[in-house]
Design an enzyme around this catalytic site. Structure first.
Site, PDB file in Angstrom:
ATOM      1  N   GLU A  79       0.884  -1.188  -0.100  1.00 48.34           N
ATOM      2  CA  GLU A  79      -0.026  -0.097  -0.093  1.00 48.34           C
ATOM      3  C   GLU A  79       0.713   1.420   0.041  1.00 48.34           C
ATOM      4  OE1 GLU A  79      -3.736  -0.268   2.616  1.00 48.34           O
ATOM      5  OE2 GLU A  79      -2.584  -2.123   3.119  1.00 48.34           O
ATOM      6  N   SER A 209      -6.771  -2.189   1.691  1.00 46.91           N
ATOM      7  CA  SER A 209      -7.092  -1.530   0.331  1.00 46.91           C
ATOM      8  C   SER A 209      -7.510  -2.522  -0.509  1.00 46.91           C
ATOM      9  CB  SER A 209      -5.659  -0.727  -0.046  1.00 46.91           C
ATOM     10  OG  SER A 209      -5.305   0.182   1.007  1.00 46.91           O
ATOM     11  N   TYR A 275      -9.519   4.229  -5.083  1.00 46.28           N
ATOM     12  CA  TYR A 275      -8.523   5.152  -5.162  1.00 46.28           C
ATOM     13  C   TYR A 275      -8.491   5.768  -6.660  1.00 46.28           C
ATOM     14  CZ  TYR A 275      -6.889   2.995  -0.963  1.00 46.28           C
ATOM     15  OH  TYR A 275      -7.141   2.548   0.493  1.00 46.28           O
ATOM     16  N   ARG A 313     -11.061   3.095  11.415  1.00 46.32           N
ATOM     17  CA  ARG A 313     -12.173   2.892  10.577  1.00 46.32           C
ATOM     18  C   ARG A 313     -12.688   1.477  10.381  1.00 46.32           C
ATOM     19  NH1 ARG A 313     -10.676   3.205   5.291  1.00 46.32           N
ATOM     20  NH2 ARG A 313     -11.179   1.172   5.013  1.00 46.32           N
ATOM     21  N   ASP A 315     -14.983  -1.551   9.001  1.00 44.53           N
ATOM     22  CA  ASP A 315     -15.785  -1.698   7.720  1.00 44.53           C
ATOM     23  C   ASP A 315     -16.765  -2.654   7.728  1.00 44.53           C
ATOM     24  OD1 ASP A 315     -14.132   0.199   6.522  1.00 44.53           O
ATOM     25  OD2 ASP A 315     -12.592  -1.435   5.718  1.00 44.53           O
ATOM     26  N   GLU A 328     -13.508  -5.510   9.041  1.00 40.58           N
ATOM     27  CA  GLU A 328     -12.239  -5.577   9.581  1.00 40.58           C
ATOM     28  C   GLU A 328     -12.230  -4.101  10.180  1.00 40.58           C
ATOM     29  OE1 GLU A 328      -9.247  -4.170   6.500  1.00 40.58           O
ATOM     30  OE2 GLU A 328     -10.612  -5.494   5.059  1.00 40.58           O
ATOM     31  N   ASN A 330      -9.335  -0.869  10.220  1.00 31.07           N
ATOM     32  CA  ASN A 330      -7.985  -0.097   9.682  1.00 31.07           C
ATOM     33  C   ASN A 330      -7.731   0.804  10.969  1.00 31.07           C
ATOM     34  OD1 ASN A 330      -8.298  -0.649   6.744  1.00 31.07           O
ATOM     35  ND2 ASN A 330     -10.274  -0.520   7.301  1.00 31.07           N
ATOM     36  N   GLY A 334      -6.885   5.448   5.397  1.00 32.29           N
ATOM     37  CA  GLY A 334      -6.347   6.462   4.260  1.00 32.29           C
ATOM     38  C   GLY A 334      -6.715   7.908   4.294  1.00 32.29           C
TER      39      GLY A 334
END
Length: 385
Positions: A79, A209, A275, A313, A315, A328, A330, A334
């Site tokens: 990443e 990602s 992205y 974060r 998800d 998951e 994070n 990002g």
């Protein structure tokens, strides 16, 4: 009311720039409906706060209080490019707020600079594992050097990076996560698929990602999915594919940000949709009323269960029956022009520069030796830390 964000790419921000990412254009639309969550779950307080004073992020008014800040980005994980993009944006925002911030590429360069006494603290915006700074390795090094840093510590970072172990923790606590089978290298993937049933997901257990992720609807496509996941280090994970809405919830200090319902133009929210593509739709808040509050409460519970703190974060998927499923966490999300936490923060009234400032503030509790587990009081659904 829901908001739809029209994505706009603000371009690369150079290290000496004082520009910040501007809030995305917001257009009101008709709100979505329905959920199976109870009012009791909503009372769990989506914005529950830590009652332990030591674990509250100190509010800072003078940028000099941060000292010289290393914004570590890039690194050597899969990443890297996303991290460089995030890091340039964070660096520019902190400089614009008067912080003495400087870019550092990767962990070896960072540790050299810290041992030489060049920095007082670290803003970690590395993504991923194996040089990516999200797997607990960097955190352990910083702890040994007594350097305060943003984000989760060793345990929270390591657990969150390992999706298999994350899911085992949630499962042990009765938190909803899709059925799964760990896939060590050489495992019988066809036997695992028979156990899970189609459709299913195959992915590396320790990447982010959407790297190496494949949705598999038929057995004939399974071997190709495994071959892709095997290109990345470590074990793999197979889990049931939840068909429904993809949602994400940002956490900042003890404030739980509005959820975002992600609507990619393609089949799912892959690397390109995250992205590159400009046609992914983001609806924020993703739900409303009690169901939104319940989703935020579940996200905070999942975050805390893995020992995470600072910011991050969560998800999730919401199936067609209105049930929420944890995917998951994070721990260094990002911060690009396409990223989700800045979008949710904007709806909560926090612009990009302020968001970066508040994330940096979360490093302050480490400076004062906090390390105890948090206790909670459900006193707010949206207060700041």
């Amino acid at each position: 009311m829901e908001k739809i964000f029209a994505q706009r790419d603000s371009g690369v921000i150079t290290h000496d720039s004082t520009a910040s990412i501007q809030a995305s254009t917001v257009v009101p639309v008709t709100a979505a409906s329905g959920s199976s969550h109870s009012g009791a779950a909503a009372q769990a307080a989506a914005g529950a706060r830590v009652s332990s004073p030591a674990l509250r992020a100190a509010r800072i008014t003078d940028p000099a209080q941060f000292g010289r800040v290393a914004v570590v980005m890039g690194g050597s994980s899969a990443e890297r490019e996303v991290s460089l993009d995030s890091g340039r944006n964070v660096l520019a925002a902190l400089i614009a707020r008067g912080v003495d911030a400087h870019a550092i590429d990767g962990i070896p360069a960072l540790l050299d600079a810290l041992r030489a006494g060049h920095f007082a603290r670290v803003f970690n915006i590395l993504h991923g594992q194996h040089g990516g700074g999200e797997d607990g390795v960097l955190q352990g090094a910083l702890e040994s050097l007594h350097i305060p840093y943003t984000g989760s510590g060793v345990l929270g970072s390591a657990l969150s990076m390992d999706k298999t172990r994350s899911k085992r923790v949630w499962q042990s606590l009765g938190l909803p996560t899709p059925a799964f089978v760990p896939l060590p290298r050489g495992a019988d993937v066809h036997a695992a698929a028979r156990e899970i049933g189609f459709p299913l997901i195959v992915k590396p257990a320790c990447e982010g990602s959407s790297v190496g992720v494949t949705r598999v609807f038929e057995e004939k496509d399974l071997d190709a999915a495994v071959a892709l996941a095997e290109k990345y280090p470590g074990d793999m994970l197979m889990e049931a594919l939840i068909e429904g809405d993809e949602l994400t919830v940002g956490i900042l200090g003890r404030q739980v940000l509005p959820s975002i319902h992600i609507v990619p133009k393609g089949a799912f929210y892959d690397y390109n949709a995250k992205y590159i593509a400009e046609d992914t739709r983001y609806i924020c808040p993703g739900l409303e009323g009690e169901v939104e509050a319940a989703l935020r409460a579940l996200s905070l519970e999942a975050f805390d269960a893995l020992g995470c703190h600072g910011w991050g974060r969560v998800d999730l998927m919401r199936d067609r029956q209105g049930r929420d499923w944890l995917l998951e966490v994070n721990t260094a999300p990002g911060m690009t022009s396409h990223s989700l936490v800045p979008k949710a923060a904007a709806v909560a009234g926090i612009d990009y520069q302020e968001l970066c400032w508040r994330v940096l503030e979360t490093s302050m509790h480490r400076e004062h030796g906090a390390g105890a587990s948090p206790s909670f009081s459900a006193d707010s659904t949206g207060g700041s830390s």
